[in-house]
Motif scaffolding. Structure first.
Motif, mmCIF file in Angstrom:
data_model
loop_
_atom_site.group_PDB
_atom_site.id
_atom_site.type_symbol
_atom_site.label_atom_id
_atom_site.label_comp_id
_atom_site.label_asym_id
_atom_site.label_seq_id
_atom_site.Cartn_x
_atom_site.Cartn_y
_atom_site.Cartn_z
ATOM 1 N N SER A 26 0.820 -1.384 -0.090
ATOM 2 C CA SER A 26 -0.078 -0.099 0.016
ATOM 3 C C SER A 26 0.733 1.470 -0.196
ATOM 4 N N ASN A 27 0.429 2.436 -0.675
ATOM 5 C CA ASN A 27 1.246 3.285 -0.915
ATOM 6 C C ASN A 27 0.271 4.553 -0.936
ATOM 7 N N ASP A 77 5.795 13.227 -4.946
ATOM 8 C CA ASP A 77 6.332 12.393 -3.602
ATOM 9 C C ASP A 77 5.281 11.359 -3.277
ATOM 10 N N CYS A 78 5.951 10.553 -2.375
ATOM 11 C CA CYS A 78 4.979 9.325 -2.048
ATOM 12 C C CYS A 78 5.539 8.855 -0.735
ATOM 13 N N LEU A 79 4.447 8.224 -0.091
ATOM 14 C CA LEU A 79 4.748 7.804 1.279
ATOM 15 C C LEU A 79 5.886 6.968 1.484
ATOM 16 N N LYS A 80 5.891 5.918 0.641
ATOM 17 C CA LYS A 80 7.011 4.772 0.690
ATOM 18 C C LYS A 80 7.767 4.778 -0.555
ATOM 19 N N ARG A 113 9.236 -0.754 -11.379
ATOM 20 C CA ARG A 113 8.183 0.340 -10.801
ATOM 21 C C ARG A 113 9.088 0.936 -9.936
ATOM 22 N N PRO A 114 10.162 1.905 -9.935
ATOM 23 C CA PRO A 114 10.610 2.630 -8.937
ATOM 24 C C PRO A 114 9.709 3.854 -8.566
ATOM 25 N N LEU A 115 9.586 3.968 -7.146
ATOM 26 C CA LEU A 115 8.704 4.839 -6.783
ATOM 27 C C LEU A 115 9.373 6.030 -5.611
ATOM 28 N N HIS A 116 9.721 6.942 -6.306
ATOM 29 C CA HIS A 116 10.374 8.337 -5.720
ATOM 30 C C HIS A 116 10.315 9.625 -6.255
ATOM 31 N N PRO A 117 10.396 10.494 -5.919
ATOM 32 C CA PRO A 117 10.040 11.877 -6.525
ATOM 33 C C PRO A 117 10.736 11.740 -7.986
ATOM 34 N N GLY A 118 10.195 12.444 -8.754
ATOM 35 C CA GLY A 118 10.831 12.667 -10.211
ATOM 36 C C GLY A 118 10.525 11.742 -11.288
ATOM 37 N N VAL A 119 10.158 10.386 -10.769
ATOM 38 C CA VAL A 119 9.899 9.337 -11.760
ATOM 39 C C VAL A 119 8.529 9.286 -12.406
ATOM 40 N N PRO A 120 8.300 8.788 -13.450
ATOM 41 C CA PRO A 120 6.714 8.924 -14.056
ATOM 42 C C PRO A 120 6.037 7.807 -13.096
#
Length: 567
Positions: free
Chosen positions: A127-128, A141-144, A154-161
């Motif tokens: 979950s995110n 930005d994202c929580l996790k 699927r990288p999850l961090h600021p600046g990526v689609p």
């Protein structure tokens, strides 16, 4: 039931109704996995919980006023910067998946309009919560965060689609006509249970939802397509229901599922239903998140004291042998002439026991007189130790009672009030005090406030220091004090010198609820005027003694606690 796609669909409908054209006035992050949005809509402030907890992922409107931490995490700061003052344009579900998309409009520093999306993925441990720029589809930005080296797909961090999570090619059961549903049902294998085939073919069906559709087929004789259509119709007009199959197994559903056995209770909204289901579970988890260190310290100290008591009890048993050493010393003194240095033992007549023979061990390196004195010394040492050991046993038991009270108050506390218990443990020497830098003072909380059925104020301490303050300084001498009898718990004050029987009973029920025996029945509760309460010199926080009390027997009632709560 899990928070599946069906429940998500019903929740999105409820949120659209309650938050239409709402404006975000406040954002805070009380706990690691939880975001609270305060939204002004329909002339009311609504607090919306976005939880990405691995076990309790959900979205709902909550009534609890969770505290705003002293320092906000980074993601919370980003949300504040971008969303405070923003208006909700739309709330949608992606297909029948557990993905909810809030669309916002806001203005940046120079007055240009910005459009953003807040995406909540309710995927168990994955979950995110994401804040997305609607035009560029980039993650603000994202929580996790999940870096590229952990997940190249699927990288999850600021600046990526932003990319949707991987999903199977399943049909949305709410977007198909009867003919299309029949075509899919025709492909089902007779070897598989129907509910398994439903879950394999359709998106967002949790086990309870799939079992309910199967029930409509098997019990009502409907075709699969007609059962799904009937299920869809019930979802539109159903009443949120909590089904208690057993004491440990509950199911929350958007309407009353006939396939679920057990007692059913209806709620006015899905959020109210989730409050009832998650209240204790989420609260306990929050406590564990915040208080795990405190509970570990308390348990460690309690175990140390148990070992200490075991050793003290052993010492006390040894002191019972004191008279034996005295008798041996006196017999040796009376018969010194029958011994000489170098003897390892001697057998003499015991004039304390009808002249029966007694064998006494001797130290060959000592003279007979020195051996006698050695027995007298052991006697003297043990008799002196008795008083000290009894004092130590009493102090250790008192300390264990205090530790039990701390543990109970931690379990009963709201997570935001635990900082005061932490301060209490520092003052009591169980936690190291912080000396580096300027210490930030925590704002003291106020006691729990309740109003009895006839309007009388009832106050309840949240920690031992507050218990002392409430009972010994705040309360009037004529007020009535209550406490669970011989059980760790909170001090309770009725602000009246002659409360009605109903108020007294309600206050006693609150005292039982805010005690270690919260889940018991027929709990004894003492009550007495405050003027009969006193605190012994040097006693631990929260410990008082009293006399002239009366006792009521009550059963804690959570529903009554909710009804009477005034703060």
């Amino acid at each position: 039931m899990s928070f599946d796609g069906v429940f998500t669909r019903a929740m999105v409908k409820e949120l659209n109704r309650d938050l239409e054209n709402g404006r975000i006035s406040k954002v805070y992050q009380p706990f690691q996995h939880e975001i609270i949005l305060t939204i002004r809509a329909n002339r009311k402030n609504k607090r919306v919980l976005l939880s990405a907890h691995p076990s309790y992922a959900r979205i709902q409107v909550i009534n609890d006023n969770l505290s705003n931490p002293d320092s906000a995490p980074n993601f919370c700061m980003v949300l504040r910067k971008n969303l405070e003052g923003a208006y909700i344009e739309d709330i949608q579900q992606l297909g029948n998946d557990r993905i909810i998309i809030f669309s916002f409009r806001n203005f940046d520093e120079i007055g240009d309009q910005r459009q953003m999306e807040l995406i909540i993925e309710l995927m168990g441990r994955h979950s995110n919560v994401f804040l997305i720029d609607k035009q560029t589809r980039l993650i603000i930005d994202c929580l996790k965060h999940v870096p590229f080296y952990q997940n190249s797909f699927r990288p999850l961090h600021p600046g990526v689609p932003y990319q949707l999570p991987p999903h199977q090619d399943k049909a949305n059961p709410f977007a198909l006509e009867k003919v299309e549903l029949e075509a899919i049902a025709a492909t089902f294998s007779a070897e598989l249970p129907l509910f398994k085939s439903l879950q394999g073919a359709f998106q967002g069906l949790g086990s309870d939802s799939a079992m309910e559709i199967s029930y409509l087929v098997e019990q009502d004789g409907l075709s699969v397509a007609d059962a799904i259509l009937a299920f869809r119709q019930q979802l539109e007009s159903g009443i949120p229901t909590l089904t208690e199959e057993s004491a440990k197994k509950q199911h929350f559903t958007p309407f009353a599922f006939r396939s679920l056995p057990g007692e059913k209770k209806a709620y006015t909204s899905l959020s109210e239903l989730l409050d009832a289901y998650y209240d204790e579970k989420a609260s306990r988890d929050r406590i564990n998140q915040v208080a795990s260190e405190l509970l570990h310290i308390v348990h460690t100290e309690w175990k140390k004291n148990q070992l200490k008591l075991k050793k003290l009890d052993q010492t006390l048993l040894e002191t019972e042998k004191a008279d034996v050493y005295r008798v041996k010393g006196e017999i040796l003194t009376a018969y010194l002439y029958q011994m000489q240095k170098g003897d390892t033992e001697v057998t003499l007549a015991n004039f304390y026991d009808d002249e029966k023979s007694i064998t006494i061990a001797l130290n060959p390196a000592l003279t007979p007189s020195q051996n006698a004195q050695k027995y007298f010394s052991k006697y003297q040492k043990l008799t002196t130790a008795v008083k000290y050991v009894n004092e130590q046993i009493e102090q250790t038991h008192a300390e264990n009672e205090y530790l039990e009270s701390i543990e109970t108050l931690i379990q009963l506390s709201d997570p935001q009030d635990l900082e005061e218990i932490k301060d209490e443990l520092r003052e009591s020497g169980y936690l190291k005090k912080k000396y580096k830098g300027k210490q930030k003072k925590h704002k003291s909380s106020k006691p729990h406030k309740f109003l009895s059925s006839d309007g009388t104020t009832i106050l309840i301490g949240k920690n031992n220091v507050q218990n002392d303050q409430l009972t010994l300084k705040t309360a009037r001498k004529s007020d009535i004090w209550l406490h669970a009898k011989n059980i760790p718990g909170s001090h309770v004050i009725i602000e009246s010198n002659s409360p009605s029987e109903e108020t007294l009973f309600e206050a006693a029920t609150l005292a039982a609820y805010y005690s270690k025996f919260q889940n018991s029945s027929n709990v004894p509760v003492d009550y007495v005027a405050v003027k009969h309460i006193r605190k012994p010199n040097g006693a631990k926080p929260g410990f008082v003694i009293y006399e002239g009390q009366k006792t009521l027997y009550v059963t804690p009632d959570k529903e009554l606690v909710r009804t009477l709560k005034a703060d």
